[in-house]
Design an enzyme around this catalytic site. Structure first.
Site, PDB file in Angstrom:
ATOM      1  N   HIS A  40      38.095  41.339  37.487  1.00  0.00           N
ATOM      2  CA  HIS A  40      37.083  40.284  37.541  1.00  0.00           C
ATOM      3  C   HIS A  40      37.236  39.550  36.035  1.00  0.00           C
ATOM      4  CE1 HIS A  40      32.826  39.330  37.231  1.00  0.00           C
ATOM      5  NE2 HIS A  40      33.222  38.665  37.652  1.00  0.00           N
ATOM      6  N   HIS A  82      33.412  32.434  30.861  1.00  0.00           N
ATOM      7  CA  HIS A  82      32.625  32.295  32.642  1.00  0.00           C
ATOM      8  C   HIS A  82      31.535  30.840  32.252  1.00  0.00           C
ATOM      9  CE1 HIS A  82      28.785  33.829  34.442  1.00  0.00           C
ATOM     10  NE2 HIS A  82      30.131  33.918  35.088  1.00  0.00           N
TER      11      HIS A  82
END
Length: 290
Positions: A40, A82
């Site tokens: 991730h 992100h």
């Protein structure tokens, strides 16, 4: 949700049937294999997220798949980050003190390239940069890894789907080998996922979320994966997803996020998920045998 409406009576029947249908022999054989382990934002427990260092660390840990997030700068460059703000993971607040709230879309690529994207995580990573999408896929390619690419906040960046497809094409990621086995594009926006499918039907796609079983027939028209938070999962839901075939004629897959401990990894593996997205790919791999 943005899935197209389906007649209530039909979807109710489909949803009930999906919960009761046994796995096909092919799906049963697949379910016996350990789930894919997907790093991730790279190996983000061990290196600053979404940086090239995190890709490198994932490779060192043996992670075949990495996940990232893509946003767009003021001058149209695609960057891997992100948040829609630079504040949390860079020193933008110090370098540009008068530019609050430091939104990615308000900065040029050259300005972002000046920022330190590593020191917030650990001084050992001082000087790490926010990579462009080109830089990121080249590093993934260098390691022979596979990419789960998330389109982040597509509502902020109209047309970003086509721009991502263009970069992937320019970097050689739309040939048969990459599209067939090494690339998935996902988003929390069903509209964005559908747009990717419409633009490039061969590309495998994923929807982030847990849509009702009654809505799965609509999603199966344009996505290959349903990728929920692990806290929302059950074995029944995974079986229901697997009962539908996606746009490429194969059963829908489930990749769940974000699982960072061995117990949770074993639990979701027991549900029959196809992939586990994790900040700690070594912990999850050791737990599930991936």
């Amino acid at each position: 949700m943005h899935a197209r409406a389906v007649a209530a009576s039909t979807t109710a029947l489909l949803g009930t049937a999906a919960l009761l249908l046994p796995l096909s022999p092919a799906r049963a054989a697949e379910s016996s294999a350990p789930p894919l382990v997907i790093a991730h934002r790279g190996a983000s427990a061990y290196a600053p997220e979404n940086t090239l260092a995190a890709v490198d660390r994932a490779a060192e840990l043996g992670a075949d798949w990495v996940e990232n997030d893509v946003q767009r700068t003021r001058d149209g460059e695609l960057v891997v980050l992100h948040d829609d703000s630079l504040q949390r993971t860079t020193d933008a607040e110090q370098v540009f003190p008068d530019r609050a709230p430091w939104k990615v879309k308000d900065f040029t690529a050259a300005e972002i390239a000046r920022l330190d994207a590593g020191s917030w995580f650990d001084p050992a990573y001082a000087g790490a940069r926010v990579p462009t999408l080109e830089q990121y896929v080249r590093r993934v390619e260098l390691h022979g890894q596979k990419l789960l690419l998330e389109i982040k906040n597509p509502q902020l960046y109209p047309g970003i789907e086509g721009e991502i497809i263009k970069v992937l094409g320019n970097e050689g990621w739309l040939d048969r080998g990459h599209v067939g086995q090494r690339l998935v594009v996902q988003s929390f926006s069903a509209d964005s996922v559908r747009t990717v499918h419409d633009l490039r039907p061969a590309v495998k796609t994923g929807f982030l979320g847990t849509p009702p079983v009654s809505d799965l027939p609509a999603y199966a028209a344009f996505t290959d994966q349903i990728n929920p938070s692990y806290g929302s999962l059950s074995s029944g839901y995974v079986a229901a997803v697997h009962a539908f075939k996606g746009p490429h004629g194969k059963p829908l897959e489930v990749c769940t996020w974000t699982v960072n401990d061995a117990a949770a990894a074993r639990r979701v593996a027991g549900y029959g998920v196809d992939g586990i997205i994790t900040n700690t790919p070594d912990v999850v791999r050791d737990a599930v045998g991936g």
